[in-house]
Design an enzyme around this catalytic site. Structure first.
Site, PDB file in Angstrom:
ATOM      1  N   HIS A 118       0.831  -1.205   0.000  1.00 55.34           N
ATOM      2  CA  HIS A 118       0.000   0.000   0.000  1.00 55.34           C
ATOM      3  C   HIS A 118       0.868   1.259   0.000  1.00 55.34           C
ATOM      4  O   HIS A 118       0.603   2.221  -0.726  1.00 55.34           O
ATOM      5  CB  HIS A 118      -0.899   0.027   1.238  1.00 55.34           C
ATOM      6  CG  HIS A 118      -1.888  -1.090   1.320  1.00 55.34           C
ATOM      7  ND1 HIS A 118      -1.861  -2.008   2.333  1.00 55.34           N
ATOM      8  CD2 HIS A 118      -2.914  -1.434   0.510  1.00 55.34           C
ATOM      9  CE1 HIS A 118      -2.849  -2.871   2.162  1.00 55.34           C
ATOM     10  NE2 HIS A 118      -3.505  -2.545   1.060  1.00 55.34           N
TER      11      HIS A 118
ATOM     12  N   ARG B 296      -3.777 -10.104   4.497  1.00 53.07           N
ATOM     13  CA  ARG B 296      -4.111 -11.387   5.124  1.00 53.07           C
ATOM     14  C   ARG B 296      -2.879 -12.166   5.588  1.00 53.07           C
ATOM     15  O   ARG B 296      -3.019 -13.147   6.324  1.00 53.07           O
ATOM     16  CB  ARG B 296      -4.942 -12.238   4.162  1.00 53.07           C
ATOM     17  CG  ARG B 296      -6.367 -11.718   3.929  1.00 53.07           C
ATOM     18  CD  ARG B 296      -7.141 -12.656   3.025  1.00 53.07           C
ATOM     19  NE  ARG B 296      -8.558 -12.305   2.947  1.00 53.07           N
ATOM     20  CZ  ARG B 296      -9.076 -11.455   2.072  1.00 53.07           C
ATOM     21  NH1 ARG B 296      -8.269 -10.868   1.196  1.00 53.07           N
ATOM     22  NH2 ARG B 296     -10.369 -11.197   2.060  1.00 53.07           N
TER      23      ARG B 296
END
Length: 366
Positions: free
Chosen positions: A69, A238
């Protein structure tokens, strides 16, 4: 009657648990990022940027931020004066029996990461700044009806077919409907000049590009390279659920793809010639894990290994060297059956099944 706007907070103020005054202030090149919960104040702020000839690059996220990100935010800061980060776990892209409730939520850590990155950008000549974090409530994003993850469902949705029905869409029928819907909302609210997505979610990038083209969305879709851990495992929010044992076995994704890629680079063009080494490697690793004791193994299930057209994501039998192709795979890391004493575990003690995806772009050879 004028709409009453909620106070805007900076990340620094929020993490220090201090409240700003109700007087709105717009970010300058030296101010900290501001947090917006509602649409009207964000639109007012966006309008001020437009009138000042500043540009916005939007990085949509569901939080649980990692280096992937942040790499997209850095890319956005190269091309824009202002970077907007959205943080919202979108319910409509999770199926009724999927992991919405267990999706990692690391709000405080996310704010610290963004504050740190913004300080880095402030010290980088010519770089844009993270000026806004949009963290809406579900009522803000779905103002008429509660979000619905059933099919056909009730509500206002964006569907991109048949693209969204393939691969991830076949395994997760509402996923891309939810992605396309929330992204169109974010594009409409933030009106960015550019939006940034990671290559790891390669089918998602194809869906978003189709969305922008078919709905004449006035934004440019940028795709940043997949960020990987040292083992080669693609970074994902995750991954926090993977302890050492499952993380080591999860490398099979990138290993399988690289074997298939090597076939293409060696001149192979047919589906069978390209994919068989990837399938064979995944089968070999799965069989080896089955032979281990329950306290030593990490079992997984492969969903698909795909060789697809780069635009339509439809499977191809022969790769057109002028177009290239996309190799992609998905698998589920199953919960550990037994935990060894002193073993390093992930969040949730490795009891949560984790779906992982990865891909490699086969570039045109002509």
């Amino acid at each position: 009657m004028a709409t009453k706007l909620r106070p805007i907070q900076t990340i620094a103020a929020l993490t220090a648990r201090r409240s700003l005054s109700t007087t709105h202030r717009y970010a300058s090149a030296s101010s900290s990022p501001q947090i917006f919960r509602d649409v009207p104040p964000l639109r007012t702020y966006r309008r001020s940027l437009l009138l000042s000839n500043r540009t916005v690059g939007l990085v949509p996220t569901m939080g649980a931020l990692h280096d992937g990100h942040l790499s997209l935010a850095r890319l956005a800061a190269v091309e824009n004066t202002d970077v907007f980060i959205s943080i919202y776990v979108n319910p409509t892209q999770f199926g009724l029996n999927e992991d919405l409730s267990s999706y990692p939520k690391t709000w405080e850590a996310d704010l610290v990461a963004l504050e740190t990155l913004d300080a880095e950008l402030a010290a980088t000549p010519g770089a844009g700044r993270i000026s806004a974090v949009f963290a809406p409530t579900t009522k803000t994003m779905y103002p008429t009806l509660p979000p619905d993850s059933s099919l056909p469902g009730k509500g206002s949705f964006v569907t991109i077919t048949p693209l969204a029905n393939l691969l991830e869409g076949a395994s997760r029928p509402v996923f891309f409907r939810g992605v396309a819907t929330i992204c169109l909302k974010l594009f409409n609210i933030c009106t960015p000049e550019r939006v940034y997505f990671g290559q790891k979610d390669v089918q998602q990038t194809a869906v978003i590009r189709r969305l922008a083209k078919d709905f004449h969305v006035d934004t440019t879709v940028r795709v940043g390279p997949t960020q990987r851990e040292e083992s080669g495992l693609a970074m994902s929010s995750r991954n926090i659920y993977l302890g050492t044992r499952r993380r080591n076995v999860a490398r099979v994704l990138s290993q399988a793809l690289r074997r298939a890629e090597a076939q293409y680079l060696a001149g192979k063009r047919t589906r069978g010639d390209i994919l068989w080494p990837a399938t064979a490697h995944a089968d070999e690793v799965a069989a080896a894990q089955e032979e281990l004791d329950p306290g030593a193994r990490a079992k997984f299930e492969v969903d698909y290994i795909s060789l697809a057209d780069p635009e339509t994501m439809e499977e191809v039998e022969v790769v057109d060297p002028a177009r290239g192709a996309i190799l992609s795979t998905a698998m589920k890391m199953l919960p550990l059956e037994e935990v060894a004493e002193g073993e390093q575990l992930g969040a949730g003690d490795d009891k949560i099944p984790v779906r992982l995806i990865d891909n490699v772009i086969l570039e045109p050879a002509e």
